[in-house]
Scaffold this active site. Structure first.
Site, PDB file in Angstrom:
ATOM      1  N   SER A 181       0.818  -1.195   0.000  1.00  0.00           N
ATOM      2  CA  SER A 181       0.000   0.000   0.000  1.00  0.00           C
ATOM      3  C   SER A 181       0.864   1.262   0.000  1.00  0.00           C
ATOM      4  O   SER A 181       1.670   1.453  -0.909  1.00  0.00           O
ATOM      5  CB  SER A 181      -0.957  -0.047   1.198  1.00  0.00           C
ATOM      6  OG  SER A 181      -2.039   0.827   1.018  1.00  0.00           O
ATOM      7  N   ASP A 286      -8.896  -5.468  -5.744  1.00  0.00           N
ATOM      8  CA  ASP A 286      -8.519  -4.416  -4.803  1.00  0.00           C
ATOM      9  C   ASP A 286      -9.340  -3.166  -5.127  1.00  0.00           C
ATOM     10  O   ASP A 286      -9.133  -2.524  -6.160  1.00  0.00           O
ATOM     11  CB  ASP A 286      -7.022  -4.120  -4.916  1.00  0.00           C
ATOM     12  CG  ASP A 286      -6.505  -3.252  -3.774  1.00  0.00           C
ATOM     13  OD1 ASP A 286      -7.310  -2.536  -3.159  1.00  0.00           O
ATOM     14  OD2 ASP A 286      -5.285  -3.293  -3.521  1.00  0.00           O
ATOM     15  N   HIS A 314      -7.315  -5.889  -0.975  1.00  0.00           N
ATOM     16  CA  HIS A 314      -6.089  -5.206  -0.567  1.00  0.00           C
ATOM     17  C   HIS A 314      -5.344  -6.075   0.457  1.00  0.00           C
ATOM     18  O   HIS A 314      -5.363  -5.803   1.660  1.00  0.00           O
ATOM     19  CB  HIS A 314      -6.480  -3.855   0.039  1.00  0.00           C
ATOM     20  CG  HIS A 314      -5.390  -2.837   0.092  1.00  0.00           C
ATOM     21  ND1 HIS A 314      -4.719  -2.387  -1.017  1.00  0.00           N
ATOM     22  CD2 HIS A 314      -4.856  -2.166   1.153  1.00  0.00           C
ATOM     23  CE1 HIS A 314      -3.834  -1.476  -0.650  1.00  0.00           C
ATOM     24  NE2 HIS A 314      -3.891  -1.321   0.654  1.00  0.00           N
TER      25      HIS A 314
END
Length: 609
Positions: A181, A286, A314
């Site tokens: 991320s 995601d 995610h």
């Protein structure tokens, strides 16, 4: 060049002398590892206190080796505010401020194998000075300057202010950056500077252009970077970041225009500078860091690269394919940081999860022989390659979104389908939609979906674990100490049965039909043509299913509606979708793939961990 660590291993000084290991082995005592913090000067004064900002680099490295140590780096804003990994681990320190807990398994596994692990607090977070600028120059320099310090090109100190100069004489200068991320995003950003010494990056579910995280072809997702900055700065007292946060708020204009703030955070535009190899992982479902991010980054890279695409949302591959991922990381870092000739760069370029826990290797991504195929919506709800004619209309309803569009669209969206397929059809790459639309009001949004219509069992990416369930039992990956254990809860696939699968999405503001940099007023009753991209994917629509294109106005699941929602009419003769296909849909004809380089990014959701 073979580093000092590998030379030690091969010499037999520490490792058994009988046979040279194929790669690094756990021959160093993790309990005796050196744990220290160095504050690296990044040459910026983000908090305006008159001093150059220093960022905290927490280091753990083998105590037995004093030179030639390669580095695995994770630069993050989350070490005190939000945590890292599936178990939200935070850094901890002893009473003297020496680091004790390094989140994630990297230190436990790799330090005994001769690597240093360096975890950097981005400027304005945890123990670093300065202010977060959400992917901007300060964030990127927070990590880039540490790479420079590890190569003798920047200055480190023993304290946040004052202190004495500290050098990294123990470092080989070979650095690999990794992270999920925001952390992986910084790896992308640093790689795009072309900094010397960065040999490889492993971006996991990472952003490649911050415009695409907050905006999509003129449409907005309803949140802005100043909110994220305040979140990550919250536990770093003593710094006044109001000016930086105001600059973020002002630069992220309320409309969806692509401006200077976004250009300074567009790593994909600078991918030509990347010299590091790339091992990329992303979930094709995601909905946080949407898949356009990996697609545009991947397409722009010219270096050695491999990719994993899971069915998750995610999620880190450590939490859906743990043993294989650790093995791959080990061989990847050994090759690119230690120079081990283990062949990890060879073989299939992609590994794709086709069904939960069922993976298929693929020679390339996008798939070899996938060809951009123009499909056109027909007046009877068909989707094929034949020329079309006529018009069709929908009425924008910002209160409904994608699932309603698929199951009961009413007047809010239009559905076009290939009909039942007689053979498998693989969508592999990045699609784009071209609409010629006539708005009934002075503002309009257009959204599009590609949908696999048919029953399937998939990972439950919309659930709380985004496709995984976390159990109570643990397994361990490396060595432990009383303050930093190597054990993590075992996960399994969270699955559900569905009657359709949305495989790609895209959103646009029709006012940006001529330019993403400046929206233009719309005149009701006037037709406008706009092309926008759909999110990258790799998905097989099986025989017996149908591929559908759904077009509507405001997809209320993601974007904000226009000031005056109204009726929008499509000219079907000038509306189409270009889909990279392997396999031939009914009556399909193909043409060379569209050049997507001119299109500026799409997508995002607010929680970036």
């Amino acid at each position: 060049m073979v580093s000092g660590i590998l030379a030690v291993l091969l010499s037999g000084t520490v490792a058994p002398a009988a046979a040279a290991p194929a790669g690094s082995e756990p021959v160093y005592d993790y309990a005796k590892a050196v744990r220290e913090t160095v504050w690296v000067d990044i040459g910026r004064d983000g908090d305006g206190d008159g001093r150059s900002d220093r960022v905290a680099a927490d280091i753990v490295r083998p105590g037995e080796v004093t030179s030639g140590v390669p580095v695995i780096m994770d630069a993050s804003p989350y070490y005190s505010c939000c945590g890292r990994g599936n178990e939200s681990e935070l850094k901890t320190y002893d009473s003297a401020g020496k680091p004790v807990k390094f989140p994630l398994f990297y230190d436990n596994y790799f330090v005994p194998r001769g690597y240093a692990v360096v975890q950097v607090d981005l400027a304005g977070t945890n123990r670093s000075a300065g202010c977060a600028d959400v992917g901007g120059p300060s964030d990127v320099d927070s990590a880039r300057k540490v790479v420079d310090w590890l190569n003798g090109r920047a200055t480190g100190y023993s304290a946040k202010t004052g202190g004495s100069a500290v050098t990294a004489g123990w470092s080989s200068g070979n650095v690999g950056m990794i992270g999920k991320s925001y952390d992986g995003t910084i790896a992308n950003g640093v790689a795009a500077t072309g900094v010397a010494g960065l040999k490889t990056i492993v971006p996991i579910s990472a952003i490649s252009s911050w415009y695409d995280y907050y905006r999509s072809d003129g449409a907005t997702f309803g949140f802005n970077p100043d909110g994220l900055a305040r979140t990550v700065e919250a536990r770093n007292g003593g710094q006044n970041c109001s000016a930086q946060n105001q600059a973020l708020a002002a630069g992220a204009t309320a409309n969806g225009d692509y401006g200077p703030l976004w250009a300074a955070r567009d790593y994909a535009a600078n991918a030509r500078n990347v010299r590091a190899s790339v091992l990329l992982s992303h979930g094709v479902n995601d909905l946080n860091v949407k898949t356009i991010h990996f697609g545009q980054w991947w397409d722009a890279l010219t270096v050695e690269k491999k990719i994993w695409l899971s069915q998750t949302g995610h999620v880190d591959p450590f939490d859906y394919r743990r043993a294989d991922w650790v093995d791959l990381l080990h061989r990847w870092f050994d090759h690119y940081l230690l120079g081990v000739d283990n062949g990890v760069q060879n073989g299939p370029q992609a590994s794709v999860e086709r069904q939960p826990d069922q993976w298929a290797d693929q020679a390339r991504y996008p798939a070899v022989n996938a060809v951009a195929t123009t499909l056109r919506p027909g007046a009877g709800g068909t989707l094929g390659t034949a020329a079309s004619s006529g018009t069709a209309s929908f009425t924008d309803n910002p209160n409904v979104g994608e699932d309603t569009w698929v199951t009961s669209p009413g007047s809010a969206a239009l559905t076009y389908s290939t009909g039942t397929l007689t053979s498998d059809l693989q969508v592999s790459g990045t699609s784009s939609v071209t609409v010629t639309a006539t708005p009934g009001t002075s503002s309009a949004r257009v959204s599009a979906l590609l949908v696999d219509l048919g029953a399937a069992t998939i990972r439950n990416f919309g659930g709380s674990g985004e496709g995984i369930k976390t159990g109570t039992a643990e397994n361990c990956w490396g060595s432990s100490t009383s303050g930093d254990d190597a054990c993590y809860r075992i996960t399994s696939a969270d699955v559900k049965k569905v009657s359709y699968t949305i495989l790609s999405r895209g959103w646009a503001d029709l006012a940006n039909y001529a330019s993403l940099s400046q929206e233009r007023p719309l005149t009701p009753g006037t037709a406008y043509t706009m092309t926008f991209r759909l999110a990258s994917t790799d998905h097989i629509v099986p025989r017996g299913h149908a591929l559908a294109l759904i077009i509507g106005g405001t997809d209320g699941s993601f974007i904000r509606g226009p000031a005056q929602p109204g009726r929008v009419t499509l000219d079907l003769a000038r509306t189409s979708v270009s889909v990279p296909l392997l396999g031939i849909p009914p009556a399909a004809t193909t043409h060379p793939a569209r050049d997507t380089a001119a299109f500026v990014p799409s997508a995002g959701r607010a929680d970036l961990r």
